[in-house]
Design a protein around this motif. Structure first.
Motif, PDB file in Angstrom:
ATOM      1  N   ILE A   1       0.850  -1.203   0.000  1.00 35.16           N
ATOM      2  CA  ILE A   1       0.000   0.000   0.000  1.00 35.16           C
ATOM      3  C   ILE A   1       0.885   1.251   0.000  1.00 35.16           C
ATOM      4  O   ILE A   1       0.664   2.190  -0.772  1.00 35.16           O
ATOM      5  CB  ILE A   1      -0.953  -0.011   1.226  1.00 35.16           C
ATOM      6  N   GLN A   2       1.914   1.247   0.849  1.00 30.38           N
ATOM      7  CA  GLN A   2       2.833   2.396   0.913  1.00 30.38           C
ATOM      8  C   GLN A   2       3.483   2.678  -0.437  1.00 30.38           C
ATOM      9  O   GLN A   2       3.702   3.826  -0.808  1.00 30.38           O
ATOM     10  CB  GLN A   2       3.950   2.126   1.928  1.00 30.38           C
ATOM     11  N   ALA A   3       3.816   1.593  -1.139  1.00 34.65           N
ATOM     12  CA  ALA A   3       4.505   1.747  -2.425  1.00 34.65           C
ATOM     13  C   ALA A   3       3.537   2.150  -3.540  1.00 34.65           C
ATOM     14  O   ALA A   3       3.960   2.423  -4.665  1.00 34.65           O
ATOM     15  CB  ALA A   3       5.218   0.448  -2.792  1.00 34.65           C
ATOM     16  N   GLY A   4       2.246   2.168  -3.220  1.00 35.72           N
ATOM     17  CA  GLY A   4       1.270   2.608  -4.215  1.00 35.72           C
ATOM     18  C   GLY A   4       0.880   1.548  -5.236  1.00 35.72           C
ATOM     19  O   GLY A   4       0.272   1.864  -6.254  1.00 35.72           O
ATOM     20  N   VAL A   5       1.207   0.283  -4.947  1.00 34.54           N
ATOM     21  CA  VAL A   5       0.927  -0.766  -5.939  1.00 34.54           C
ATOM     22  C   VAL A   5      -0.323  -1.571  -5.596  1.00 34.54           C
ATOM     23  O   VAL A   5      -0.649  -2.519  -6.304  1.00 34.54           O
ATOM     24  CB  VAL A   5       2.133  -1.725  -6.097  1.00 34.54           C
ATOM     25  N   ALA A   6      -1.004  -1.209  -4.518  1.00 36.18           N
ATOM     26  CA  ALA A   6      -2.201  -1.964  -4.103  1.00 36.18           C
ATOM     27  C   ALA A   6      -3.364  -1.000  -3.910  1.00 36.18           C
ATOM     28  O   ALA A   6      -3.901  -0.855  -2.810  1.00 36.18           O
ATOM     29  CB  ALA A   6      -1.902  -2.741  -2.818  1.00 36.18           C
ATOM     30  N   PRO A   7      -3.800  -0.355  -5.001  1.00 41.21           N
ATOM     31  CA  PRO A   7      -4.817   0.701  -4.860  1.00 41.21           C
ATOM     32  C   PRO A   7      -6.156   0.182  -4.356  1.00 41.21           C
ATOM     33  O   PRO A   7      -6.855   0.881  -3.623  1.00 41.21           O
ATOM     34  CB  PRO A   7      -4.942   1.269  -6.280  1.00 41.21           C
ATOM     35  N   PHE A   8      -6.502  -1.078  -4.703  1.00 39.37           N
ATOM     36  CA  PHE A   8      -7.785  -1.587  -4.220  1.00 39.37           C
ATOM     37  C   PHE A   8      -7.760  -1.771  -2.710  1.00 39.37           C
ATOM     38  O   PHE A   8      -8.653  -1.328  -1.987  1.00 39.37           O
ATOM     39  CB  PHE A   8      -8.166  -2.907  -4.921  1.00 39.37           C
ATOM     40  N   MET A   9      -6.709  -2.437  -2.203  1.00 35.99           N
ATOM     41  CA  MET A   9      -6.641  -2.653  -0.749  1.00 35.99           C
ATOM     42  C   MET A   9      -6.506  -1.320  -0.016  1.00 35.99           C
ATOM     43  O   MET A   9      -7.073  -1.127   1.058  1.00 35.99           O
ATOM     44  CB  MET A   9      -5.496  -3.598  -0.400  1.00 35.99           C
ATOM     45  N   LYS A  10      -5.769  -0.390  -0.601  1.00 35.00           N
ATOM     46  CA  LYS A  10      -5.617   0.919   0.036  1.00 35.00           C
ATOM     47  C   LYS A  10      -6.991   1.565   0.227  1.00 35.00           C
ATOM     48  O   LYS A  10      -7.311   2.045   1.316  1.00 35.00           O
ATOM     49  CB  LYS A  10      -4.716   1.824  -0.807  1.00 35.00           C
ATOM     50  N   LYS A  11      -7.790   1.540  -0.842  1.00 37.44           N
ATOM     51  CA  LYS A  11      -9.113   2.175  -0.775  1.00 37.44           C
ATOM     52  C   LYS A  11     -10.029   1.394   0.164  1.00 37.44           C
ATOM     53  O   LYS A  11     -10.724   1.964   0.999  1.00 37.44           O
ATOM     54  CB  LYS A  11      -9.705   2.219  -2.189  1.00 37.44           C
ATOM     55  N   MET A  12      -9.974   0.060   0.052  1.00 43.69           N
ATOM     56  CA  MET A  12     -10.836  -0.789   0.880  1.00 43.69           C
ATOM     57  C   MET A  12     -10.587  -0.554   2.370  1.00 43.69           C
ATOM     58  O   MET A  12     -11.518  -0.567   3.177  1.00 43.69           O
ATOM     59  CB  MET A  12     -10.547  -2.258   0.520  1.00 43.69           C
TER      60      MET A  12
END
Lengths: 426, 426
Positions: free
Chosen positions: A42-53
């Protein structure tokens, strides 16, 4: 639409009750998913779905729970699908000393399973159930007595309607059979899960990956972020298909090396032989399985069988003072503390520290497959795992000690279903 | 050349003997250096000096040892420079409840130090000693009764011959005073160490960095690798100058969040107040210091003072069952197990798990400085630290439990000096 289906009955399995799913529920077991893998992706910006979820105020939930110790794959997968610890279901390792037979055997035969699975019970109650595992070693245990779809990515080409409830998996998924030592093996599981949700819309689906990447790559490094980016994309698709997603892990993952990257190994059989004399103690490594290239059969948990006459308290003290060892428990202590079947764990249970693993003898471990610094699991230091949902939960006591094997309870009994109508199967 | 100098006497400090250095010895304490930071930096190819130094068959040595619990900066720096645990030197936190004064105070006044430092004893025996710390909070403790050079990067512009044994540090180092919250603060320490070695050639030098980067960045991520690449370059220079390098850490570092990156905090004062009623137990967080922006005063170790009449065994059981808590020890148990001064640790010692920290009350912690997921230390999960040398060691019992505060012993009594003549001071 699901609303036109007859309502499924609730079920009771191993003393726990589960509501039947009103929306498709996908439980994902991400092998070796130390929570920091997701944090760093998430920190690296590669997991936008989990970040939003998981963002504050959004629709998801993030919790942390304890897995079963030994923090290995089979005991935890079986705990997850039975909702119970190994003291109930019997599977406390990949490998054990069958004292009835007097020999060391793999524990992946359903004959060793002492409890029903949620998957089997729901399937018999009329739910449409699907299971996809990465490695084939889990398929027969997870699919035991289950009606529905059950296949492994490893042997996806061999699945038939007769043996796995489905034909032509490769055509469905649109991918070739992946290498058993690859990130692709886990990607196949997710890709198959999405295709099954699109085409079959199971009521209950269990997806279980492999920790090949986690054994190789630390959280936040390129190889790990690539894996979680891949996973994030498939989770987004499952979410868009209206599924309730409940994600956990079988265990975490720690580096098991010194700063130079050399493995820190306690060769426990050598320690025992030196102290007791040869042949008086026998070390069993429950991590042992046919797929050892990425960890050399080196984990942080061992059991020890002792001959009669050994001074056990003195041995316990000596082992506790051994560099790399974190805990030494007798059979009864371990059975109680870790909820293990006492007849399958030996006289002692030995757990190594967060940077150490336990081997038998140096001569018995082939480390040539360790092309990068060893990362492994099995101990208390890999007990914390994520419990993630794309839904809010209700009615969970904040003081409850959560386990990874509560994931079906949380998903079925506590997750608040999405309000909007979900897309129907195509 | 050093060979023309009169031989320095060996010394005895806190019951241990140390040979005087025949070559300059630099002991480096890398704050928060979980071993995996170095492993991952080597893997990423950004630490070529350490890679070469530690490669099989090369001249270096890689070991792992245990730091002092609480795994905080001041107790461990003082243990390293005294060669002794806090039960001997008295510094068991940054902060404690001074029961004589009845108030909570910083423990960075040398009045609280109960033992001599190696640095002071060697300096009085005629050795040329230099100390550079990142933060000024350590300077007065480390420099207590020492003759020679002692200054902090934080207040490098304020060092004078009178207060630090040296003038014009900024001109020597060729860098401005760095921000206290920056990687530059630690870089200044290394840069100053190299310049001091070039110009003054101390017999014994102690360099102590700050863990600003480690609190922010996981091993193997870009920010961490940049730090270790920087460090690697300075270590290579010290090596080229003929110094024996001995590197350890005050403590490790762990993520302290769930998978979403939310901090996992046990607000222990709230737990106590709820259970005992307000005011009957008082939580002290020994991590507390004036520099809390990067960790919000949240670490994995707390002490608790209790009013008379509290049912201690019942409280211990309740705390042990609290999610996030790993261990609860009474004063005597903690003093024995962690070698702490019993008069400075309260009635209970509470340690949280590898993904959790302990706070007092939610209202008392300012988390606004946590711009990235919390990483911290203080517990047993951060006890393993590297012990690295650019020399081979001899005569170390392989069964000895190594501590970070053995680093001077290992460097002075066990490291095999380099054969080639080292360059003289310029």
């Amino acid at each position: 639409m699901t609303s036109s289906k007859p309502t499924l009955p609730d079920v009771s399995v191993n003393g726990r009750s589960y509501r039947s799913p009103s929306q498709p529920v996908v439980v994902v077991c991400v092998d070796g998913c130390e929570p920091d893998y997701i944090t760093q992706a998430i920190q690296a910006g590669v997991a936008p779905f989990m970040k939003k979820m998981l963002a504050a105020g959004n629709s998801g939930t993030s919790l942390v729970g304890d897995c079963v110790v030994p923090s290995f794959t089979n005991p935890n997968n079986l705990s997850i699908v039975t909702g119970a610890p190994p003291s109930v279901h019997g599977i406390c390792g990949n490998y054990f000393l069958d004292t009835a037979q007097g020999k060391e055997v793999m524990m992946n035969d359903p004959a060793y399973l002492r409890a029903e699975t949620l998957l089997a019970v729901f399937s018999k109650a009329g739910a449409k159930v699907a299971v996809v595992t990465a490695k084939d070693k889990l398929r027969t245990l997870l699919g035991h007595r289950m009606e529905g779809i059950c296949f492994s990515a490893e042997k996806a080409d061999q699945a038939t309607r007769a043996n796995g409830g489905i034909d032509d998996v490769l055509a469905l998924v649109g991918k070739p059979v992946p290498s058993v030592y690859s990130a692709d093996l886990s990607e196949f599981v997710f890709a198959a899960g999405v295709k099954l949700m699109e085409t079959q819309r199971p009521d209950l689906m269990y997806l279980s990956t492999t920790d090949y990447v986690q054994h190789k790559c630390a959280p936040g490094t390129a190889g790990a972020n690539d894996f979680y980016a891949m996973m994030d994309g498939y989770l987004a698709q499952l979410d868009a298909l209206g599924a309730t997603i409940a994600l956990t892990a079988d265990h975490g993952m720690s580096p098991k090396t010194d700063a130079a990257g050399n493995p820190r190994i306690v060769f426990l059989q050598e320690v025992l032989d030196e102290r007791l004399g040869a042949g008086r103690g026998r070390v069993i490594l429950p991590i042992t399985d046919p797929y050892v290239v990425h960890h050399g059969a080196l984990g942080s948990f061992a059991t020890v069988y002792l001959e009669a006459g050994v001074d056990v308290p003195a041995l316990v003290r000596a082992l506790q003072a051994t560099d790399g060892i974190e805990q030494v428990l007798t059979r009864d202590e371990a059975a109680e503390r870790f909820e293990l079947p006492p007849d399958r764990i030996g006289d002692l249970v030995v757990v190594s520290d967060h940077l150490a693993v336990i081997g038998t003898r140096a001569s018995e471990h082939d480390l040539s497959g360790l092309t990068v610094p060893l990362r492994s699991h099995g101990g208390l230091s890999e007990q914390k795992v994520p419990l993630l949902f794309n839904r809010k939960l209700q009615g969970v006591d904040p003081k409850r000690r959560l386990r990874n094997f509560d994931i079906f309870d949380l998903a079925l009994n506590h997750a608040i279903p999405a309000v909007h109508a979900a897309p129907a199967a195509t």
